[in-house]
Design a protein around this motif. Structure first.
Motif, PDB file in Angstrom:
ATOM      1  N   HIS A 147       0.817  -1.222   0.000  1.00 55.08           N
ATOM      2  CA  HIS A 147       0.000   0.000   0.000  1.00 55.08           C
ATOM      3  C   HIS A 147       0.850   1.270   0.000  1.00 55.08           C
ATOM      4  O   HIS A 147       0.462   2.293   0.585  1.00 55.08           O
ATOM      5  CB  HIS A 147      -0.953  -0.004   1.194  1.00 55.08           C
ATOM      6  CG  HIS A 147      -1.956  -1.099   1.169  1.00 55.08           C
ATOM      7  ND1 HIS A 147      -3.071  -1.122   1.994  1.00 55.08           N
ATOM      8  CD2 HIS A 147      -2.038  -2.246   0.423  1.00 55.08           C
ATOM      9  CE1 HIS A 147      -3.777  -2.211   1.755  1.00 55.08           C
ATOM     10  NE2 HIS A 147      -3.174  -2.914   0.802  1.00 55.08           N
ATOM     11  N   ILE A 148       1.998   1.217  -0.670  1.00 55.16           N
ATOM     12  CA  ILE A 148       2.911   2.359  -0.698  1.00 55.16           C
ATOM     13  C   ILE A 148       2.256   3.530  -1.429  1.00 55.16           C
ATOM     14  O   ILE A 148       1.589   3.369  -2.449  1.00 55.16           O
ATOM     15  CB  ILE A 148       4.233   1.946  -1.372  1.00 55.16           C
ATOM     16  CG1 ILE A 148       4.970   0.935  -0.489  1.00 55.16           C
ATOM     17  CG2 ILE A 148       5.103   3.151  -1.652  1.00 55.16           C
ATOM     18  CD1 ILE A 148       5.263   1.409   0.908  1.00 55.16           C
ATOM     19  N   ASP A 149       2.483   4.743  -0.912  1.00 56.65           N
ATOM     20  CA  ASP A 149       1.852   5.952  -1.442  1.00 56.65           C
ATOM     21  C   ASP A 149       2.674   6.643  -2.510  1.00 56.65           C
ATOM     22  O   ASP A 149       2.156   7.532  -3.203  1.00 56.65           O
ATOM     23  CB  ASP A 149       1.594   6.939  -0.305  1.00 56.65           C
ATOM     24  CG  ASP A 149       0.720   6.323   0.773  1.00 56.65           C
ATOM     25  OD1 ASP A 149      -0.489   6.175   0.554  1.00 56.65           O
ATOM     26  OD2 ASP A 149       1.271   5.960   1.834  1.00 56.65           O
ATOM     27  N   GLY A 150       3.941   6.284  -2.652  1.00 59.25           N
ATOM     28  CA  GLY A 150       4.744   6.965  -3.644  1.00 59.25           C
ATOM     29  C   GLY A 150       6.159   6.443  -3.707  1.00 59.25           C
ATOM     30  O   GLY A 150       6.624   5.707  -2.827  1.00 59.25           O
ATOM     31  N   PHE A 151       6.855   6.832  -4.758  1.00 57.80           N
ATOM     32  CA  PHE A 151       8.241   6.454  -4.985  1.00 57.80           C
ATOM     33  C   PHE A 151       9.052   7.708  -5.288  1.00 57.80           C
ATOM     34  O   PHE A 151       8.629   8.561  -6.069  1.00 57.80           O
ATOM     35  CB  PHE A 151       8.359   5.501  -6.176  1.00 57.80           C
ATOM     36  CG  PHE A 151       7.545   4.247  -6.040  1.00 57.80           C
ATOM     37  CD1 PHE A 151       8.073   3.136  -5.408  1.00 57.80           C
ATOM     38  CD2 PHE A 151       6.248   4.190  -6.524  1.00 57.80           C
ATOM     39  CE1 PHE A 151       7.321   1.980  -5.266  1.00 57.80           C
ATOM     40  CE2 PHE A 151       5.488   3.045  -6.397  1.00 57.80           C
ATOM     41  CZ  PHE A 151       6.026   1.930  -5.760  1.00 57.80           C
ATOM     42  N   ARG A 152      10.206   7.793  -4.665  1.00 56.62           N
ATOM     43  CA  ARG A 152      11.197   8.793  -5.072  1.00 56.62           C
ATOM     44  C   ARG A 152      12.216   8.024  -5.907  1.00 56.62           C
ATOM     45  O   ARG A 152      12.929   7.163  -5.401  1.00 56.62           O
ATOM     46  CB  ARG A 152      11.822   9.443  -3.845  1.00 56.62           C
ATOM     47  CG  ARG A 152      12.937  10.452  -4.139  1.00 56.62           C
ATOM     48  CD  ARG A 152      14.277   9.777  -4.082  1.00 56.62           C
ATOM     49  NE  ARG A 152      15.380  10.696  -3.876  1.00 56.62           N
ATOM     50  CZ  ARG A 152      16.643  10.308  -3.844  1.00 56.62           C
ATOM     51  NH1 ARG A 152      16.957   9.036  -3.989  1.00 56.62           N
ATOM     52  NH2 ARG A 152      17.605  11.175  -3.651  1.00 56.62           N
TER      53      ARG A 152
END
Length: 631
Positions: free
Chosen positions: A302-307
Motif C-alpha cells: 500500500h505504498i503511497d509513492g516512490f522517489r
C-alpha cells in the motif's frame, strides 16, 4: 493458493516488457498442485545450461531439485512438494561455460539477515489491513492540492536501542510514526528498504528488489508499519533505485553467467561512480521486472509513492564509449512506461524524480511529451539556497540572485524542495553547522532557512535530525543525537520546527495555489543591500494571503516600511525570533494598520520592525480574530 505453470500469455507479456505483475508468475510461491502442498519456483535464466533449487531442506544439494526449461525463452520452473514457508533457498545455476553460481531469487519476498544471503520462502498474504479510510481519502484527494511536508528517514540510524541494535518495523510503528505525527509531517520517505548487503550503502545498492529488508523484521511487520502510518494520516514514500544495482556475487550481476539484467557492453554496464551495474533499461524483460516491482510495493504494501533515485544517471551517460554524454533513449522509454503503468494501477500514487539535470517536462503528462512524473526534486533551488546561506552576512549582497533565481522557473515543473541526506553527509556538515556566525546566529539562520523553505512555492522535504538542529553531520552507523534535546537551543529548535509545520499546514496560502503563478507575488525581490526578501503567498481566498519577510542579515530594522496590496489591519502571524524558539523576543505590536501611501509598487504600506536573521509572516485580519500563532 493454487498455482499453475506460467501461461503462454504471461511469457509473451514478460518478453514484451508488459508483464506488470510478474511477481505472480516468477519467484517461489506456496501452493497446492495435484492435491499436494508445496512450492512452485519459476526463474528467468536464458543463458543457463541447468538450474536447480538448493536449500536447508536438501542440505544445499541440488540433486533431485532441478527446474525444467519451458522453451528456448529461458524460463525455468518446477513444483516441489513438502517445501514450506520460511525454508531458505538459492538457485544453483550451471552456466554456459560450466561454472556453478549460487544466486538469490530475484523475486524473493523475504531474505536472510545479512551477512547471510539466502532467499526465504514467504507467503505475503494474510495481513489484515486497516487503512481503508486512508486509501479512500487518497483517491478522493488525488486531484486536489494538499500540503506536503516530507520527513526523510533512514530506519537504521533514526534511533537505536541502548545496546546498539535496530528498532523493528513494529517498534518503529509506535516510536517513529508517533514522532512524525506529533511533529506535523504529512509523509515519511524511507531510504531504500529492499534487501541490500551493506549497511553503509543505505539501501541504494540492492540485491533483493522484492524483499523488504529483514534487518527490521518480516514483510508482514513492514505492512504493519505502513498500516500504522496510514491510520495516523501519514503517507509512506519509498526511495527506489531502478537505474543500477549491487554487484555482489549472490545478486543480479551476471545472473546466469552472462549479462542479463545489465547492459552487455562494459562501458555502459559498469557504473564507476557507485561501483554498481546499470540496469539494461532497453531490455523488455528488465522493464517487466522493474515496473512490476513498483506495482508490487503498491499492491502488497500500500505504498503511497516512490522517489526515483538517480534519474540524471539514467537520462544521460556515455552510451558509445567515446567520452561524450548522450541522452539515453532507453531510459526515456522506461520512465514513461513506468509512470504510465503506475498511473494505470493507481492515479493517486506519487512518482518523484530525483533529477539534477535540465531535462524539460519531467512532470508533464506523457501525451504532452513529458516523462509523466508527479513531482521533481528542485536541486537547483537547494544548491543555490545552501550556497547563499553559507556566505557570511556581509557578503550576501553579492549573491542575492541565488535566492531569487528559482522564481524564474518555479512553475516549469511540479517541484519538491529537498534538504535531503545527501546534503548532510560526507563532510558537507549538518544544516545547522553550515550556517555561519555565532552559536545563537547558527540557530537563528536555521530557523530562517526552514521558514524560507516553508514559504517558497513547492512541496517540502527535510532529512531527519535537521528538525532539532543536529550539530554533527549524519553519522550513518549511529543514531541521531537525541541527547541534544536536553539543551535549550536544540529543544527550542525542535519546538520551532513543529510550529513552522503547523503554520504551513494551517495556512492554505502556503500550498493551495502552489503550482500556479497566481499563488506568488514579489513585493521587493531586489533589496540585496539589506539582504531582505518580501513577497506574498496567496490562497484561493483573498483573506488567506500572507505577507512574508525574510531578513538574511545580522541587522535589526526598526520602522521598516513594506508595501501591501490591501488596506486594513494586519497582525504578525508568525516570527522565528520569539523567545520560545530561541530568538531575541523582538515582536511587532499586536495590530498594525496600513497607510494609504503607495510603497513597493503596492497601494498601501505598513511600518514594522524586522529582527536579525528572521522569518516573519503578516496576515490581514479582522481585529477580533484570535491570533493563535502570536500567543
Amino acid at each position: 493458493m493454487k498455482a499453475t505453470l506460467p501461461t503462454s500469455f504471461d511469457r509473451f507479456l514478460f518478453h514484451k516488457g508488459r508483464l506488470f505483475q510478474s511477481y505472480h508468475t516468477f519467484g517461489a510461491h506456496i501452493c497446492v498442485e495435484n492435491e499436494l502442498s508445496g512450492v512452485r519456483f519459476t526463474l528467468w535464466a536464458p543463458h543457463a545450461r541447468q538450474v536447480s533449487v538448493i536449500g536447508d531442506f536438501n542440505d544445499w544439494n541440488s540433486s533431485g531439485f532441478e527446474l525444467k526449461k519451458m522453451n528456448e525463452e529461458g524460463i525455468w520452473t518446477n513444483f516441489f512438494p513438502e517445501l514450506a514457508e520460511l525454508d531458505c533457498y538459492k538457485y544453483e545455476i550451471l552456466t554456459s561455460n560450466g561454472s556453478i553460481l549460487h544466486k538469490s531469487d530475484p523475486y524473493a519476498f523475504y531474505s536472510e539477515i545479512r551477512p547471510n544471503t539466502a532467499s526465504i520462502i514467504y507467503d505475503l498474504k494474510g495481513y489484515d489491513w486497516k487503512d481503508n479510510h486512508w486509501l479512500a481519502k487518497r483517491q478522493f484527494n488525488k486531484k486536489k492540492q494538499k500540503p506536503m511536508f516530507i520527513y526523510e528517514v533512514h530506519l537504521g540510524t533514526w534511533k537505536k536501542k541502548p545496546d546498539g541494535s535496530f528498532y523493528t518495523y513494529k517498534e518503529l510503528a509506535d516510536e517513529l510514526v508517533n514522532y512524525v505525527k506529533e511533529h506535523g509531517f504529512t509523509h515519511i520517505e524511507l531510504l531504500p528498504i529492499y534487501e541490500h548487503p551493506f549497511d553503509r550503502s543505505w539501501g541504494y545498492q540492492g540485491t533483493g528488489y522484492y524483499s523488504v529488508t529483514s534487518r527490521y523484521g518480516t514483510p508482514h511487520d513492514f505492512m504493519a508499519f505502513v498500516d500504522k502510518c496510514h491510520q495516523e494520516g501519514i503517507g509512506v514514500i519509498l526511495d527506489w533505485v531502478p537505474g543500477h544495482f549491487c554487484k555482489d556475487a549472490h545478486g543480479l550481476f551476471l545472473f546466469d553467467g552472462e549479462p542479463l539484467y545489465e547492459y552487455e557492453n562494459g562501458y555502459v554496464r559498469e557504473n564507476d561512480v557507485w561501483g554498481t551495474a546499470n540496469f539494461d533499461l532497453g531490455k523488455s524483460e528488465v522493464q517487466s521486472f522493474l515496473i512490476s516491482n513498483a506495482v508490487f510495493w503498491m499492491d502488497y504494501f500500500h505504498i503511497d509513492g516512490f522517489r526515483v533515485d538517480a534519474v540524471a544517471n539514467m537520462l544521460f551517460w556515455d552510451m558509445h564509449g567515446d567520452g561524450n554524454i548522450y541522452p539515453n533513449e532507453y531510459a526515456v522509454e522506461f520512465l514513461q512506461n513506468l509512470n504510465q503503468t503506475i498511473k494505470h494501477f493507481d492515479e493517486s500514487v506519487l512518482v518523484i524524480a530525483e533529477d539534477s539535470t535540465d531535462w524539460s517536462n519531467v512532470t508533464k503528462p506523457i501525451n504532452e511529451g513529458g516523462l509523466g512524473f508527479t513531482h521533481k526534486w528542485n536541486m537547483g533551488w537547494m544548491n543555490d539556497v545552501l550556497e547563499y546561506m553559507q556566505k557570511e552576512s556581509d557578503e550576501r549582497d553579492k549573491w542575492h540572485h541565488l535566492m531569487t533565481f528559482s522564481m524564474i522557473y518555479a512553475y516549469s515543473e511540479k517541484f519538491i524542495l529537498p534538504f535531503s541526506h545527501d546534503e548532510v553527509v560526507h563532510g558537507k556538515r549538518s544544516l545547522l553547522n553550515k550556517m555561519p556566525g555565532s552559536y545563537e546566529e547558527k540557530f537563528a539562520q536555521l530557523r530562517l532557512l526552514l521558514g524560507f523553505m516553508t514559504a517558497h512555492p513547492g512541496e517540502k522535504l527535510l532529512f531527519m535530525g535537521s528538525e532539532f538542529g543536529q550539530f554533527d553531520e549524519w553519522k550513518d552507523l549511529d543514531d541521531l543525537d537525541w541527547k541534544l534535546l536536553n539543551y535549550g537551543m536544540h529543544s527550542a529548535m525542535h519546538e520551532y520546527s513543529k510550529a513552522v509545520l503547523e503554520l504551513y499546514r494551517n495556512e492554505p496560502a502556503f500550498w493551495e495555489c502552489d503550482d500556479i503563478q497566481d499563488g506568488f507575488e514579489w513585493i521587493e525581490p531586489n533589496n540585496a543591500h539589506q539582504k531582505i526578501l518580501l513577497f506574498i503567498r496567496k490562497g484561493k481566498v483573498d483573506d488567506d494571503s500572507l505577507i512574508v519577510i525574510c531578513n538574511f542579515s545580522s541587522q535589526q530594522y526598526d520602522n521598516y516600511k513594506i508595501g501591501v496590496p490591501i488596506d486594513g489591519t494586519y497582525c504578525e502571524l508568525f516570527s522565528s525570533d520569539i523567545d520560545i524558539y530561541g530568538g531575541s523576543g523582538m515582536r511587532n505590536k499586536r495590530y498594525i494598520s496600513s497607510h494609504s501611501t503607495p510603497y513597493h509598487r503596492q497601494p498601501y504600506q505598513l511600518e514594522i520592525c524586522i529582527p536579525p536573521y528572521a522569518f516573519v509572516v503578516f496576515k490581514r485580519i479582522r481585529r477580533e480574530r484570535h491570533n493563535a500563532y502570536a500567543q
